[in-house]
Design a protein around this motif. Structure first.
Motif, PDB file in Angstrom:
ATOM      1  N   ARG A   5      73.925  43.228  37.554  1.00 57.91           N
ATOM      2  CA  ARG A   5      74.770  42.096  37.174  1.00 57.91           C
ATOM      3  C   ARG A   5      74.644  41.818  35.685  1.00 57.91           C
ATOM      4  NH1 ARG A   5      73.885  36.486  36.525  1.00 57.91           N
ATOM      5  NH2 ARG A   5      75.815  35.329  36.763  1.00 57.91           N
ATOM      6  N   GLY A   6      73.431  41.869  35.162  1.00 59.92           N
ATOM      7  CA  GLY A   6      73.231  41.652  33.724  1.00 59.92           C
ATOM      8  C   GLY A   6      73.891  42.727  32.886  1.00 59.92           C
ATOM      9  N   ILE A   7      73.773  43.979  33.325  1.00 57.70           N
ATOM     10  CA  ILE A   7      74.418  45.086  32.618  1.00 57.70           C
ATOM     11  C   ILE A   7      75.932  44.924  32.666  1.00 57.70           C
ATOM     12  CG2 ILE A   7      74.807  47.586  32.638  1.00 57.70           C
ATOM     13  CD1 ILE A   7      71.901  47.828  33.794  1.00 57.70           C
ATOM     14  N   ALA A   8      76.447  44.596  33.843  1.00 58.75           N
ATOM     15  CA  ALA A   8      77.892  44.415  34.004  1.00 58.75           C
ATOM     16  C   ALA A   8      78.413  43.310  33.095  1.00 58.75           C
ATOM     17  CB  ALA A   8      78.226  44.089  35.466  1.00 58.75           C
ATOM     18  N   TYR A  49      82.372  49.611  36.794  1.00 60.12           N
ATOM     19  CA  TYR A  49      81.405  50.419  37.527  1.00 60.12           C
ATOM     20  C   TYR A  49      80.191  49.565  37.921  1.00 60.12           C
ATOM     21  CZ  TYR A  49      77.582  53.545  38.569  1.00 60.12           C
ATOM     22  OH  TYR A  49      76.514  54.136  39.180  1.00 60.12           O
ATOM     23  N   TYR A  50      79.605  48.858  36.953  1.00 59.87           N
ATOM     24  CA  TYR A  50      78.400  48.083  37.228  1.00 59.87           C
ATOM     25  C   TYR A  50      78.684  46.862  38.110  1.00 59.87           C
ATOM     26  CZ  TYR A  50      75.602  50.994  34.194  1.00 59.87           C
ATOM     27  OH  TYR A  50      74.929  52.055  33.644  1.00 59.87           O
ATOM     28  N   ILE A  51      79.858  46.257  37.944  1.00 57.27           N
ATOM     29  CA  ILE A  51      80.226  45.145  38.821  1.00 57.27           C
ATOM     30  C   ILE A  51      80.302  45.633  40.267  1.00 57.27           C
ATOM     31  CG2 ILE A  51      82.085  43.571  39.487  1.00 57.27           C
ATOM     32  CD1 ILE A  51      82.877  43.497  36.503  1.00 57.27           C
ATOM     33  N   ILE A  78      76.416  37.734  46.001  1.00 56.58           N
ATOM     34  CA  ILE A  78      77.786  38.157  46.342  1.00 56.58           C
ATOM     35  C   ILE A  78      78.812  37.255  45.639  1.00 56.58           C
ATOM     36  CG2 ILE A  78      79.479  38.474  48.181  1.00 56.58           C
ATOM     37  CD1 ILE A  78      77.092  39.286  50.016  1.00 56.58           C
ATOM     38  N   PRO A  79      78.704  35.933  45.718  1.00 48.90           N
ATOM     39  CA  PRO A  79      79.677  35.114  44.992  1.00 48.90           C
ATOM     40  C   PRO A  79      79.585  35.280  43.473  1.00 48.90           C
ATOM     41  CG  PRO A  79      78.279  33.741  46.384  1.00 48.90           C
ATOM     42  CD  PRO A  79      77.843  35.141  46.585  1.00 48.90           C
ATOM     43  N   GLN A  80      78.376  35.504  42.964  1.00 49.44           N
ATOM     44  CA  GLN A  80      78.245  35.744  41.526  1.00 49.44           C
ATOM     45  C   GLN A  80      79.017  36.984  41.115  1.00 49.44           C
ATOM     46  OE1 GLN A  80      74.060  35.961  40.666  1.00 49.44           O
ATOM     47  NE2 GLN A  80      73.777  33.757  40.761  1.00 49.44           N
ATOM     48  N   MET A  81      78.939  38.032  41.921  1.00 47.74           N
ATOM     49  CA  MET A  81      79.644  39.266  41.580  1.00 47.74           C
ATOM     50  C   MET A  81      81.146  39.108  41.768  1.00 47.74           C
ATOM     51  SD  MET A  81      77.235  40.740  40.268  1.00 47.74           S
ATOM     52  CE  MET A  81      78.422  41.891  39.614  1.00 47.74           C
ATOM     53  N   GLU A  82      81.567  38.337  42.755  1.00 44.79           N
ATOM     54  CA  GLU A  82      82.996  38.042  42.884  1.00 44.79           C
ATOM     55  C   GLU A  82      83.476  37.285  41.642  1.00 44.79           C
ATOM     56  OE1 GLU A  82      85.201  39.154  44.912  1.00 44.79           O
ATOM     57  OE2 GLU A  82      84.024  39.898  46.590  1.00 44.79           O
ATOM     58  N   HIS A  83      82.642  36.372  41.155  1.00 45.93           N
ATOM     59  CA  HIS A  83      82.974  35.652  39.922  1.00 45.93           C
ATOM     60  C   HIS A  83      83.063  36.623  38.737  1.00 45.93           C
ATOM     61  CE1 HIS A  83      83.037  32.728  36.718  1.00 45.93           C
ATOM     62  NE2 HIS A  83      81.968  33.294  36.222  1.00 45.93           N
TER      63      HIS A  83
END
Length: 129
Positions: free
Chosen positions: A42-45, A59-61, A77-82
């Motif tokens: 998540r930090g890299i993305a 890719y990272y997301i 999961i919601p953080q990544m959707e955000h």
């Protein structure tokens, strides 16, 4: 895992710099759980999103979202959707941005208790109860 969280939050506000990217990549190399790997990804993305490096960002997301789902992580999961919403918004795909932001909000508000709402956006601790 606690050490990983400390490093992660130390760099949370400075994700846009090269040192942050390097730290998250180092962090990724020592993570064992899907949860911890998703945090590092998540930090890299986010670095790649902010710096408009679209191929790397998506890719990272997607990888972080896959691991978050694999570990059934109700916060990540919601953080990544955000993050997907942010990616699409920055790339002027407003419809896709809205789809993913609504998913993120639905994931944190569908629960009986909304305590995860503020965790969806750790930089905004005043969101939610």
């Amino acid at each position: 895992s606690q050490g990983i969280k400390i490093i992660y939050y130390d760099y949370e506000d400075s994700r846009h710099n090269e040192e942050s990217l390097s730290t998250h990549k180092q962090l990724l190399s020592v993570c064992f759980s899907d949860h911890d790997r998703a945090i590092a990804l998540r930090g890299i993305a986010h670095y790649y999103i902010i710096n408009n490096l679209n191929d790397s960002a998506i890719y990272y997301i997607n990888e972080a979202l896959r691991l978050s789902r694999q570990s059934n992580d109700s916060v990540l999961i919601p953080q990544m959707e955000h993050n997907l919403a942010l990616y699409h918004y920055i790339n002027s795909d407003i419809d896709s941005a809205l789809v993913h932001e609504r998913k993120a909000l639905r994931l944190v508000t569908d629960k009986d208790d909304n305590s995860n709402l503020s965790k969806c956006h750790p930089e905004h601790h005043n969101i939610g109860p």
